[in-house]
Design a protein around this motif. Structure first.
Motif, mmCIF file in Angstrom:
data_model
loop_
_atom_site.group_PDB
_atom_site.id
_atom_site.type_symbol
_atom_site.label_atom_id
_atom_site.label_comp_id
_atom_site.label_asym_id
_atom_site.label_seq_id
_atom_site.Cartn_x
_atom_site.Cartn_y
_atom_site.Cartn_z
ATOM 1 N N ASN A 144 54.913 32.831 95.123
ATOM 2 C CA ASN A 144 53.620 33.314 94.622
ATOM 3 C C ASN A 144 52.721 32.101 94.332
ATOM 4 O O ASN A 144 53.166 30.950 94.405
ATOM 5 N N GLY A 145 51.484 32.376 93.962
ATOM 6 C CA GLY A 145 50.520 31.300 93.728
ATOM 7 C C GLY A 145 50.829 30.501 92.476
ATOM 8 O O GLY A 145 50.574 29.291 92.422
ATOM 9 N N SER A 146 51.377 31.162 91.462
ATOM 10 C CA SER A 146 51.742 30.443 90.235
ATOM 11 C C SER A 146 52.870 29.463 90.528
ATOM 12 O O SER A 146 52.872 28.330 90.022
ATOM 13 N N ILE A 161 46.071 31.762 83.600
ATOM 14 C CA ILE A 161 47.038 30.988 82.812
ATOM 15 C C ILE A 161 47.925 30.107 83.702
ATOM 16 O O ILE A 161 48.385 29.040 83.273
ATOM 17 N N SER A 162 48.161 30.522 84.943
ATOM 18 C CA SER A 162 49.044 29.773 85.855
ATOM 19 C C SER A 162 48.622 28.313 85.996
ATOM 20 O O SER A 162 49.473 27.432 86.128
ATOM 21 N N CYS A 163 47.303 28.057 85.990
ATOM 22 C CA CYS A 163 46.811 26.681 86.140
ATOM 23 C C CYS A 163 47.258 25.841 84.957
ATOM 24 O O CYS A 163 47.678 24.694 85.107
ATOM 25 N N ALA A 164 47.137 26.423 83.766
ATOM 26 C CA ALA A 164 47.499 25.702 82.545
ATOM 27 C C ALA A 164 49.015 25.589 82.403
ATOM 28 O O ALA A 164 49.535 24.514 82.076
ATOM 29 N N PHE A 204 47.536 28.094 97.429
ATOM 30 C CA PHE A 204 47.001 29.422 97.725
ATOM 31 C C PHE A 204 47.894 30.483 97.093
ATOM 32 O O PHE A 204 49.077 30.246 96.852
ATOM 33 N N SER A 205 47.322 31.670 96.874
ATOM 34 C CA SER A 205 48.100 32.843 96.470
ATOM 35 C C SER A 205 47.848 33.944 97.482
ATOM 36 O O SER A 205 46.735 34.068 98.013
ATOM 37 N N PHE A 206 48.892 34.727 97.736
ATOM 38 C CA PHE A 206 48.731 35.901 98.612
ATOM 39 C C PHE A 206 49.050 37.174 97.843
ATOM 40 O O PHE A 206 49.637 38.115 98.369
ATOM 41 N N GLU A 231 53.389 39.689 97.150
ATOM 42 C CA GLU A 231 53.505 38.495 96.307
ATOM 43 C C GLU A 231 53.738 37.340 97.268
ATOM 44 O O GLU A 231 54.501 37.473 98.213
ATOM 45 N N GLY A 232 53.111 36.197 96.992
ATOM 46 C CA GLY A 232 53.341 35.054 97.869
ATOM 47 C C GLY A 232 52.377 33.939 97.550
ATOM 48 O O GLY A 232 51.388 34.137 96.844
ATOM 49 N N GLY A 233 52.685 32.759 98.055
ATOM 50 C CA GLY A 233 51.804 31.623 97.831
ATOM 51 C C GLY A 233 52.080 30.536 98.847
ATOM 52 O O GLY A 233 53.032 30.639 99.634
#
Ligand SMILES: *Cc1c(COP(=O)(O)O)cnc(C)c1O
Length: 386
Positions: free
Chosen positions: A54-56, A82-85, A175-177, A187-189
């Motif tokens: 996933n993107g996270s 929140i994933s970025c942080a 990237f996130s999918f 779900e994917g990244g």
């Protein structure tokens, strides 16, 4: 109820999934994973692409692949997912937040330089809602101070900045999918980069840091963040439709924009900037201060009329999980605070029909008109009372 997002799976998803099932290749070892990776790498013009769960997960891997740690600071926008942080905080590195631009709803790049300290290692550029971050000044700052750029292009698959693809700017880009992105695998990244060593590290971190020589002896901790062949099969089919998906999102966004233009009380993102045309990941609105309710109240009113809307992100400096750790004490970012309270997005999925869009626009207009007349009556009666 008109859903906030309904994906469009109208390519070769079934054909490719059948190939997986008939061949028995369903895990991450199947051929679609590499095909999807090569397609994305080629599209954004990068040497390497690494598909993940996933993107996270992509952001987690990127932060560790860059060897961020407790001595480092990373500059990120406060208004983001929140994933970025969390990717940064888990490495032990410290977050330095930057407010948003009220015009583009992205990180205000003019505020980056004042957040730089002697410990700053990286800047994370997060393209949100459909317009890219103003990358030229950001890259100038990164070069001037020798900083690494992490690019989160989850919402900008197919977007460009001055003709160059989003996902081509970071030392490492993600990237996130997820089902609401321009292309989805459920779900994917994916992680993309040009540096060979960074790519090798990212591949290893995705795969539990198994070693080719002695598989079950580990030098470092990774994750099982692999993408399955089933997901990649859907991803490749979606990738083949990417240009059509981007065109469709632009069409939906522009249609909303023209139907809602002039409706009092709402602010919308620009259709185009000198460096990019909006690709409308979602169609967002920020409510004027003249409206007597916030975005969450409008969301409930729209829900009663059968329209699902979503609020914008909640800023990182107001997240209980971080405040409890003593982070961001006394820090204020007024633009992001306003966007999180006054911003929401309308149904924006690729499968949205024009009839659903027309209905949504009618409901928004009626709800706002009623609210305005109600608050006008209230202000008249209160002035009569005094
Ligand atoms: C969706 C999204 C992510 C996270 O992706 P997931 O696949 O949902 O984990 C990260 N960053 C941004 C900007 C996103 O929109």
């Amino acid at each position: 109820m008109i859903p906030v997002n309904e994906p469009l799976l109208d390519g070769k998803e079934r054909v490719y999934l059948n190939e997986c099932i008939e061949s028995g290749w369903i895990s991450s070892d199947g051929a679609f994973v590499e095909r999807f990776e090569r397609a994305m790498a080629g599209y954004v013009g990068r040497r390497h692409a690494i598909a993940v769960a996933n993107g996270s997960a992509a952001l987690d891997v990127a932060a560790v692949a860059l060897r961020l740690g407790p001595d480092d600071e990373v500059i990120i926008p406060t208004h983001t997912i929140i994933s970025c942080a969390s990717a940064i905080v888990r490495t032990g590195a410290r977050l330095r937040l930057v407010d948003s631009s009220p015009d583009t709803w992205n990180m205000d790049v003019t505020k980056i330089e004042s957040a730089i300290t002697s410990r700053t290692r990286a800047i994370m550029a997060v393209h949100t809602f459909g317009l890219p971050v103003d990358m030229a000044p950001l890259l100038d700052i990164a070069r001037k101070y020798g900083l690494v750029v992490i690019e989160d292009a989850a919402q900008a698959i197919g977007q460009t900045y001055n003709e160059a693809k989003c996902g081509s700017f970071g030392d490492i880009s993600c990237f996130s999918f997820y089902a609401n992105k321009h292309i989805t695998t459920g779900e994917g990244g994916m992680i993309v980069c040009d540096d060979d060593e960074l790519a090798t590290r990212a591949r290893s971190l995705r795969n539990l840091c198994f070693k080719p020589e002695r598989r079950f002896v580990h030098e470092e901790l990774g994750w099982n963040y692999r993408m399955s062949n089933l997901q990649a099969a859907v991803g490749l089919a979606q990738f083949e439709k990417l240009d059509a998906h981007v065109a469709r999102k632009r069409e939906l966004g522009r249609r909303y924009e023209s139907l809602l233009r002039g409706v009092p009380g709402i602010g919308m993102a620009p259709v185009a900037l000198p460096y990019a045309e909006n690709i409308y990941w979602v169609f967002g609105m920020v409510l004027d201060d003249s409206l007597p309710f916030d975005a969450d109240e409008l969301r409930s009113m729209l829900a009663e009329a059968g329209v699902s809307a979503r609020p914008f992100f909640w800023p990182m400096h107001e997240q209980p999980v971080f405040l409890k750790q003593g982070m961001f004490k006394g820090e204020n970012f007024p633009i992001a605070e306003r966007m999180s309270r006054r911003g929401l997005y309308l149904p924006s999925g690729l499968a949205l029909t024009e009839a659903q869009q027309d209905y949504t626009v009618d409901v928004v207009r009626d709800t706002l008109a009623t609210a305005f007349s109600r608050s006008f009556r209230n202000s008249r009666s209160s002035s009569a009372r005094c």
